[in-house]
Design a protein around this motif. Structure first.
Motif, mmCIF file in Angstrom:
data_model
loop_
_atom_site.group_PDB
_atom_site.id
_atom_site.type_symbol
_atom_site.label_atom_id
_atom_site.label_comp_id
_atom_site.label_asym_id
_atom_site.label_seq_id
_atom_site.Cartn_x
_atom_site.Cartn_y
_atom_site.Cartn_z
ATOM 1 N N ARG A 73 -37.050 -28.709 24.811
ATOM 2 C CA ARG A 73 -36.416 -28.204 23.603
ATOM 3 C C ARG A 73 -35.775 -29.375 22.859
ATOM 4 N NH1 ARG A 73 -32.512 -22.972 24.235
ATOM 5 N NH2 ARG A 73 -31.378 -23.053 22.261
ATOM 6 N N THR A 74 -36.221 -29.635 21.633
ATOM 7 C CA THR A 74 -35.688 -30.720 20.833
ATOM 8 C C THR A 74 -35.319 -30.167 19.459
ATOM 9 O OG1 THR A 74 -37.903 -31.356 20.069
ATOM 10 C CG2 THR A 74 -37.073 -32.444 22.052
ATOM 11 N N GLU A 75 -34.870 -31.040 18.568
ATOM 12 C CA GLU A 75 -34.531 -30.621 17.209
ATOM 13 C C GLU A 75 -35.199 -31.553 16.223
ATOM 14 O OE1 GLU A 75 -30.544 -29.874 14.518
ATOM 15 O OE2 GLU A 75 -30.515 -29.346 16.649
ATOM 16 N N GLU A 76 -35.703 -30.968 15.141
ATOM 17 C CA GLU A 76 -36.429 -31.743 14.141
ATOM 18 C C GLU A 76 -36.231 -31.096 12.780
ATOM 19 O OE1 GLU A 76 -41.107 -32.181 13.272
ATOM 20 O OE2 GLU A 76 -40.489 -32.950 15.246
ATOM 21 N N ARG A 130 -34.623 -27.676 12.614
ATOM 22 C CA ARG A 130 -35.228 -26.604 13.401
ATOM 23 C C ARG A 130 -35.334 -27.041 14.856
ATOM 24 N NH1 ARG A 130 -40.554 -23.950 11.419
ATOM 25 N NH2 ARG A 130 -39.514 -22.006 11.960
ATOM 26 N N GLN A 131 -35.288 -26.072 15.739
ATOM 27 C CA GLN A 131 -35.549 -26.366 17.136
ATOM 28 C C GLN A 131 -37.051 -26.370 17.359
ATOM 29 O OE1 GLN A 131 -33.297 -24.222 20.024
ATOM 30 N NE2 GLN A 131 -31.373 -24.431 18.917
ATOM 31 N N PRO A 140 -32.495 -22.505 14.547
ATOM 32 C CA PRO A 140 -31.620 -22.848 15.675
ATOM 33 C C PRO A 140 -30.968 -21.630 16.314
ATOM 34 C CG PRO A 140 -31.264 -24.355 13.859
ATOM 35 C CD PRO A 140 -32.170 -23.277 13.341
ATOM 36 N N ASP A 199 -28.629 -20.839 20.268
ATOM 37 C CA ASP A 199 -28.077 -21.489 21.457
ATOM 38 C C ASP A 199 -28.362 -20.735 22.746
ATOM 39 O OD1 ASP A 199 -26.953 -23.565 19.954
ATOM 40 O OD2 ASP A 199 -25.189 -22.340 19.478
#
Length: 256
Positions: free
Chosen positions: A166-169, A172-173, A235, A237
């Motif tokens: 799981r990353t962020e770009e 957006r995740q 996004p 959590d």
């Protein structure tokens, strides 16, 4: 090592997808025969790059692991469902997907088997019921009968194992999910006994977060061995929950 390499490649789609190569859909007698059964009408869904795009390599390096990248431009209308079709495969509908609102606009990748030179197309259903299509012509052959990449013992020992990154770009995740499963097509042979291996594959997949759908899949024989899914979503959590079931009734649940 192999798993790490696959995840790294799918995290950098520009390395594996030939977006810069023009390989538009070609006339297809197979699609002419399939169209009404898949979309319920003989009318051809319009191709509208303002709503839906599909990238795939013009010539696949491995016909059993052909990457497909389906996207939408910003502001495109939401997609509720999508059929992924490989015209020349023995079972042309590779999978049917539904998508939650969090995945809009769509940025989704999956790997498929391609058995012969073929159009590969995505037929999307919009929230208002309209259908649109995108696709590419892919030069590949033998993907549905290609031998498995591991021994039968290794495949049985790891079946159902999952990994999720799981990353962020760009706000957006980005999730990359791999599930260990041979996804036997029913056209492969055991390399020791030379007997045909019965079809056995992940048939249903549900991916949710905080009780809301991210995406679901109902698949056939054309999704690759050890399937990998890369997707972008708004996004959140809460843990991402995976529920998978194969044609033998085996069930795997995991939370990341």
């Amino acid at each position: 090592m192999r798993l790490a390499l696959v995840l790294a490649l799918l995290a950098a789609p520009h390395l594996v997808l030939a977006a810069e190569i023009e390989n538009p859909l070609q006339p297809s007698e197979a699609w002419d025969d399939l169209r009404s059964s898949i979309i319920g009408t003989d009318d051809e869904p319009p191709i509208d790059p303002a709503i839906l795009l599909l990238d795939a390599p013009k010539r696949a390096d491995n016909p059993a692991l052909v990457p497909v990248h389906i996207t939408q431009p910003p502001g495109a209308p939401a997609i509720t469902g999508l059929a992924l079709v490989v015209d020349g495969n023995p079972a042309p509908v590779a999978a049917e997907f539904t998508f939650g609102k969090a995945l809009m606009p769509l940025d989704f990748e999956v790997r498929v088997r391609v058995d012969s030179y073929s159009d590969l197309r995505a037929v999307a259903t919009l929230a208002d019921g309209r259908k649109v299509m995108a696709g590419r012509f892919v030069k590949a052959s033998g993907g549905c009968a290609a031998p498995a990449g591991k021994s039968m013992d290794d495949m049985r020992a790891t079946m159902g194992e999952m990994k999720f990154r799981r990353t962020e770009e760009d706000g957006r995740q980005i999730g990359t999910l791999m599930i260990r499963h041979p996804n036997f097509s029913g056209l492969q042979r055991d390399q020791v006994t030379l007997l045909t291996i019965p079809a056995e594959f992940i048939q249903t997949l549900e991916v949710t977060q905080d009780g809301a759908e991210l995406f679901t899949m109902n698949a056939g024989i054309s999704i690759s061995e050890d399937p990998v899914f890369r997707f972008g979503w708004s996004p959140g959590d809460a843990p991402v929950k995976i529920h998978a079931q194969d044609t033998e009734g085996r069930v795997w649940d995991q939370s990341f």
